[in-house]
Design a protein around this motif. Structure first.
Motif, PDB file in Angstrom:
ATOM      1  N   VAL A  88       0.860  -1.177   0.000  1.00 19.13           N
ATOM      2  CA  VAL A  88       0.000   0.000   0.000  1.00 19.13           C
ATOM      3  C   VAL A  88       0.898   1.230   0.000  1.00 19.13           C
ATOM      4  O   VAL A  88       1.929   1.260   0.678  1.00 19.13           O
ATOM      5  CB  VAL A  88      -0.939  -0.025   1.226  1.00 19.13           C
ATOM      6  CG1 VAL A  88      -1.677   1.292   1.381  1.00 19.13           C
ATOM      7  CG2 VAL A  88      -1.921  -1.187   1.103  1.00 19.13           C
ATOM      8  N   ARG A 111      -3.894   1.897  -3.032  1.00 24.45           N
ATOM      9  CA  ARG A 111      -4.647   2.181  -1.806  1.00 24.45           C
ATOM     10  C   ARG A 111      -4.855   0.930  -0.957  1.00 24.45           C
ATOM     11  O   ARG A 111      -4.834   0.978   0.269  1.00 24.45           O
ATOM     12  CB  ARG A 111      -5.994   2.777  -2.170  1.00 24.45           C
ATOM     13  CG  ARG A 111      -6.866   3.046  -0.980  1.00 24.45           C
ATOM     14  CD  ARG A 111      -8.170   3.619  -1.401  1.00 24.45           C
ATOM     15  NE  ARG A 111      -8.984   3.890  -0.228  1.00 24.45           N
ATOM     16  CZ  ARG A 111     -10.210   4.308  -0.283  1.00 24.45           C
ATOM     17  NH1 ARG A 111     -10.781   4.532  -1.443  1.00 24.45           N
ATOM     18  NH2 ARG A 111     -10.888   4.523   0.811  1.00 24.45           N
ATOM     19  N   SER A 112      -5.124  -0.206  -1.607  1.00 26.31           N
ATOM     20  CA  SER A 112      -5.346  -1.453  -0.879  1.00 26.31           C
ATOM     21  C   SER A 112      -5.120  -2.615  -1.826  1.00 26.31           C
ATOM     22  O   SER A 112      -4.970  -2.425  -3.033  1.00 26.31           O
ATOM     23  CB  SER A 112      -6.765  -1.498  -0.295  1.00 26.31           C
ATOM     24  OG  SER A 112      -7.717  -1.434  -1.328  1.00 26.31           O
ATOM     25  N   GLU A 113      -5.083  -3.815  -1.284  1.00 25.46           N
ATOM     26  CA  GLU A 113      -4.887  -4.985  -2.121  1.00 25.46           C
ATOM     27  C   GLU A 113      -5.917  -6.054  -1.816  1.00 25.46           C
ATOM     28  O   GLU A 113      -6.484  -6.103  -0.727  1.00 25.46           O
ATOM     29  CB  GLU A 113      -3.482  -5.553  -1.956  1.00 25.46           C
ATOM     30  CG  GLU A 113      -3.212  -6.235  -0.642  1.00 25.46           C
ATOM     31  CD  GLU A 113      -1.822  -6.839  -0.571  1.00 25.46           C
ATOM     32  OE1 GLU A 113      -1.476  -7.690  -1.404  1.00 25.46           O
ATOM     33  OE2 GLU A 113      -1.086  -6.449   0.343  1.00 25.46           O
TER      34      GLU A 113
END
Length: 131
Positions: A88, A111-113
């Protein structure tokens, strides 16, 4: 188990066949520094350079009215080979896109995974780098 591994390998090969773009992922290695000329820089390292795919998805039920403006909520996914790792806040730049040349030079922040046991690709959600 071998049938599962065979199916997973075929799925990964098919997913990678759709990754026709090329991207570079960079990670900050130190603090942002402002030089005497007023230019701000941050040391980075390249952690991946290779095939990728962008995929925008919209949830049309997520239309929102904010004041007099109507917004449609979209998310942009980065799709990478399953064995590629990222973190991130890494920065992604599209460096080649044979089927969508307008994407070249586009820059995003991860931003996210998505985490998945039997994934055919590694996916991250992207935002504007200033976001």
């Amino acid at each position: 188990m071998s049938a599962l591994l065979g199916a997973l390998a075929r799925g990964r090969a098919r997913a990678e066949a759709l990754m026709t773009d090329t991207c570079r992922i960079e990670r900050a290695t130190g603090p942002r520094v402002t030089g005497p000329d007023g230019q701000s820089t941050q040391p980075v390292e390249t952690v991946y350079e290779g095939k990728c795919r962008l995929q925008s998805r919209g949830d049309w039920s997520a239309e929102r009215d904010i004041g007099e403006a109507g917004l449609v909520m979209l998310r942009t996914e980065l799709q990478l080979p399953a064995d590629v790792t990222f973190k991130v806040n890494d920065i992604v730049m599209i460096t080649a896109s044979p089927t969508q040349p307008a994407n070249v030079g586009s820059t995003f922040r991860i931003r996210s995974e998505f985490v998945k046991t039997h994934g055919t690709m590694h996916k991250g959600i992207l935002i504007d780098p200033a976001g």
